[in-house]
Design a protein around this motif. Structure first.
Motif, PDB file in Angstrom:
ATOM      1  N   ALA A  45      -7.493   4.931  -1.362  1.00  0.00           N
ATOM      2  CA  ALA A  45      -6.496   3.887  -1.604  1.00  0.00           C
ATOM      3  C   ALA A  45      -5.760   4.092  -2.923  1.00  0.00           C
TER       4      ALA A  45
ATOM      5  N   PRO B 272       0.832  -1.215   0.000  1.00  0.00           N
ATOM      6  CA  PRO B 272       0.000   0.000   0.000  1.00  0.00           C
ATOM      7  C   PRO B 272       0.860   1.256   0.000  1.00  0.00           C
TER       8      PRO B 272
ATOM      9  N   VAL C 143      -8.886   1.501   4.611  1.00  0.00           N
ATOM     10  CA  VAL C 143      -7.888   1.859   3.599  1.00  0.00           C
ATOM     11  C   VAL C 143      -6.602   1.100   3.907  1.00  0.00           C
TER      12      VAL C 143
END
Length: 486
Positions: A161, A76, A205
């Protein structure tokens, strides 16, 4: 995690013991320059497996950049950075329940996050210059600016995101020889980590979290030898905290002297810094007999040997007031320079902002007040910085009224920076600069381009209006007569 080494010298010959003791003393300088770094992803998110460094290896800046790049290329790109002022691996061994007493651990939220994470990387020894550069490395890889946050501000922020974000949470560390104080501070930092991770979980997220520090919190263990009957032995000792603080202050002072930079003015409430002020130049002027008389306050406020008096200053969660007290300024025996700030929540931007409401000159019972709330403002978690703040040339400070004594005064702050809220340690937070997006050069370029586009458009329009002749004169035939009506 070879950070503390205990040698048993009871069976070593005296000459060899002395040699090993000297060798440990010479090597201790390398051990006290390390900080740990922990990296993990949110629950259910995995990243490529990275091999940990070998025991005793110190991770440098390039190797740390490689670890971060591999993690962010696949993992991420919403990064939560917990940046503590100081930390060493000994903090985990002393307060993390490393000796079977897990109930005494001060890191329950951090341990829970690591257990629930599918991927994690633990670097026990990272050189502190590399940890200092971690924000810049993340900023380059994410191509976004850092946002200095707190849990309250994070709860009002909506993350996406698909777009990267770098959220920085500054965490303090206990200063002094009181180990219980350090334990309580670390426990409070762990609670902040738990709050932040809980908010991130509610927003659903995915994120990558990093926990590290700017500097090591402890000196490496030194080897002491005791002469006695039956041989020597090793003692695990820490250097005196008082001497460590004095040594650090002296080192910082020499660095600043070489760079020609001095520290900001700090106002502390209950031993915690809550207001910071810095300026390259600080001056005031008064109009007398048609002439302006100047007085420079810089040397009395900043630099070596300057110790400004701050009595009358105060701060809380919504208001801050910094009072600089001087003597014999422009013929006034008592002179005060006062900065009044406040912060509030604005629904339109969904965040808190602070404003520099007033700059006040108080001298011999008279007050001259300048209003700065319209021009000087920044997000509450940021500091405010401007290259030039004046009351007369492109003024950001304006007199409160036409009859106010401030009309007889001028104030000039060069390279000005101030922060009255959410101060962590003795360093400013990320600065919100006063420079606008459209500089004079940009305006000149836009106007020149617009003028050229207009000239080109006019020329094309004129060319399109040209018409060719539809009749031609034949010299052998009769002349063409064109009626005037046509």
């Amino acid at each position: 995690m070879a950070t503390t080494r205990i040698l048993h010298l009871s069976r070593i010959p005296p000459c060899l013991a002395v040699f090993l003791g000297l060798l440990n003393v010479f090597n201790s300088g390398n051990c006290d320059e390390q900080v740990p770094l922990i990296l993990w992803t949110s629950e259910g998110i995995s990243m490529p497996t990275q091999s940990p460094p070998t025991a005793g290896h110190i991770v440098g800046q390039q190797q740390l950049a490689s670890y971060l790049e591999k993690a962010l290329n696949v993992g991420p790109r919403n990064v939560v950075l917990f940046l503590q002022d100081k930390m060493s691996i000994e903090d985990f061994t002393m307060y993390g329940g490393a000796f079977g007493n897990k109930q005494d651990s001060v890191f329950p939220n951090l341990e829970g996050a690591l257990r629930s994470s599918a991927s994690s990387v633990v670097l026990p020894a990272v050189s502190w210059p590399a940890s200092n550069a971690v924000i810049g490395q993340l900023q380059d890889q994410l191509e976004t600016s850092p946002l200095y946050m707190d849990p309250e501000t994070l709860s009002q922020l909506r993350l996406n995101a698909s777009s990267p974000a770098l959220l920085v949470f500054r965490l303090p560390y206990g200063i002094g020889a009181d180990l219980m104080s350090a334990k309580e501070v670390l426990s409070g930092n762990d609670e902040v980590i738990g709050q932040v991770l809980s908010i991130m979980k509610t927003q659903a997220v995915p994120y990558t979290a990093i926990y590290t520090a700017l500097r090591p919190s402890r000196e490496a263990a030194s080897l002491s030898l005791e002469a006695g009957v039956g041989g020597g032995r090793s003692l695990l000792q820490y250097r005196s905290p008082y001497k460590d603080r004095e040594r650090e202050r002296e080192r910082q002072r020499r660095i600043k002297e070489k760079a020609g930079v001095y520290g900001p003015v700090e106002f502390k409430e209950n031993e915690n810094t809550c207001i910071l002020l810095w300026a390259k130049g600080l001056s005031v002027s008064i109009l007398r007999s048609g002439n302006w008389e100047d007085h420079d306050l810089t040397s009395s406020t900043f630099g070596e040997g300057a110790s400004p008096k701050l009595h009358g200053s105060s701060c809380d969660k919504t208001k801050a007031r910094l009072v600089l007290n001087y003597e014999n300024v422009l013929g006034h025996r008592s002179f005060k320079l006062i900065f009044g700030m406040s912060q509030r929540y604005y629904k339109v931007s969904a965040r808190r902002w602070f404003t520099l409401d007033i700059v006040e000159l108080e001298y011999d019972g008279t007050k001259a007040t300048f209003n700065g709330s319209r021009n000087i403002y920044a997000p509450a978690e940021y500091s405010y910085r401007c290259e030039l703040v004046t009351s007369f040339r492109w003024p950001l400070l304006v007199p409160r009224s036409s009859k106010d004594p401030s009309n007889q005064w001028r104030v000039t702050f060069e390279d000005f920076q101030i922060q009255g809220f959410n101060v962590t340690g003795s360093d400013f937070s990320y600065a919100s600069d006063c420079a606008g997006f459209f500089s004079p050069g940009i305006w000149m370029g836009l106007m020149t381009s617009l003028l050229m586009v207009l000239v080109l458009t006019y020329g094309l329009h004129m060319i399109m209006q040209l018409r060719t002749m539809d009749r031609f004169d034949d010299p052998k035939g009769p002349a063409i007569s064109v009626p005037q009506t046509e």
